[in-house]
Design an enzyme around this catalytic site. Structure first.
Site, short mmCIF file in Angstrom:
data_model
loop_
_atom_site.label_atom_id
_atom_site.label_comp_id
_atom_site.label_asym_id
_atom_site.label_seq_id
_atom_site.Cartn_x
_atom_site.Cartn_y
_atom_site.Cartn_z
N ASP A 113 0.86 -1.19 0.00
CA ASP A 113 0.00 0.00 0.00
C ASP A 113 0.89 1.23 0.00
OD1 ASP A 113 -2.01 -1.84 0.40
OD2 ASP A 113 -2.81 -0.90 2.22
N HIS A 169 5.27 -7.13 -0.20
CA HIS A 169 4.98 -8.48 -0.68
C HIS A 169 5.65 -8.76 -2.04
CE1 HIS A 169 1.58 -9.41 2.21
NE2 HIS A 169 1.85 -8.15 2.46
N SER A 256 8.44 4.77 5.07
CA SER A 256 9.48 3.95 4.44
C SER A 256 9.24 3.88 2.93
CB SER A 256 9.47 2.54 5.04
OG SER A 256 9.43 2.61 6.45
#
Length: 298
Positions: A113, A169, A256
């Site tokens: 996301d 991911h 991040s």
């Protein structure tokens, strides 16, 4: 003010930045910049704050954060009162229904996301940080041989705000090598900081990995830490089969960035993302949604 493009609504939105006033002061005022260079960018500062956020006493911050940034806890595995610390909440896992993964193996999916920039036909020596600031892939990973593999390829920069889901991911099935770690500073990765610190991604703590994907060729993953990010945690098993959508790792507290590099002619990024990037806007994306497709002839 940070404006980004919402792909779903096809409209621009203003980002609500955690600690925006403090960020502006730190990266713009003489005193703030002095403290930044002397204390804030240092590992010790982030480690001490990370220590606090790992303690039960930090749970009191969760309610305010959820309220201020409208965090949807119906999507998380744990309930509000089940989090053991603020960090436990921060790198929360989502339930299996929260982020459906595009099932077409030739679709390139978002790996987390966040807010996404996309660049194709990249020049390894002039990668874009923000307008006017560039850096090189060789400086980013400290490996000339690996860097050369991605000349004229594609670069995706996914910025994770403190309010975002903070796990990243795999875009495909395949085999992932062991992660290499590079020590560095802890500057913020917010656009406010990116416009002030040259070669910021090359200054910060980071890790990189080669992922041998089944449908997109060799992919370089680079995870960049930031202010108050105590750890970049890799959770995948190196040199073992990976499934599309599997978790690679997560960041502890702080904004991040995850950067992906693809070899030349291996992927085609969706036009709306490339267009918004060319206009200077990030696109808001969610884990598992289609952002492009494989360009490998079969």
């Amino acid at each position: 003010m940070i404006k980004y493009y919402n792909r779903t609504k096809k409209s621009y939105e203003i980002e609500k930045v955690a600690g925006e006033k403090v960020l502006n002061w730190t990266y713009s005022s003489p005193i703030g910049v002095g403290l930044l260079e002397l204390i804030i960018k240092r590992r010790l500062c982030s480690s001490l704050y990370g220590w606090y956020l790992n303690r039960r006493m930090s749970r009191k911050k969760i309610n305010t954060f959820v309220t201020n940034f409208n965090i949807d806890l119906t999507q998380t595995e744990k309930k509000l009162n089940d989090f053991s610390s603020f960090n436990d909440f921060f790198y929360r896992k989502l339930n299996s229904q929260a982020r459906p993964i595009d099932t077409n193996n030739l679709s390139l999916i978002s790996f987390g996301d966040g807010r996404l920039y996309a660049y194709d036909n990249i020049d390894l020596n002039r990668l874009v940080q923000v307008k006017g600031f560039t850096y090189s892939l060789k400086e980013l990973i400290n490996d000339d041989h690996i860097a050369e593999k991605f000349n004229n390829g594609t670069c995706l920069i996914l910025r994770l705000c403190p309010t975002d889901y903070h796990r990243f991911h795999f875009i495909d099935s395949g085999i992932c090598e062991k992660s290499a770690k590079i020590k560095g500073s802890y500057y913020s990765v917010n656009p406010i900081a990116l416009q002030k610190v040259k070669k910021l991604f090359c200054e910060n703590k980071r890790e990189w990995t080669i992922f041998h994907s089944n449908n997109f060729g060799d992919v370089l993953y680079v995870e960049v830490g930031a202010t108050c990010v105590g750890s970049i945690v890799q959770t995948y098993p190196p040199h073992k089969p990976i499934n599309r959508g599997d978790e690679k790792g997560y960041f502890k507290f702080g904004g991040s960035t995850v950067i992906l590099f693809f070899e030349a002619n291996k992927v085609k990024i969706d036009e709306d993302i490339l267009r918004q990037t060319s206009l200077g806007y990030e696109c808001y994306v969610l884990l598992g949604e289609k952002i492009g497709k494989s360009n490998i002839e079969r």
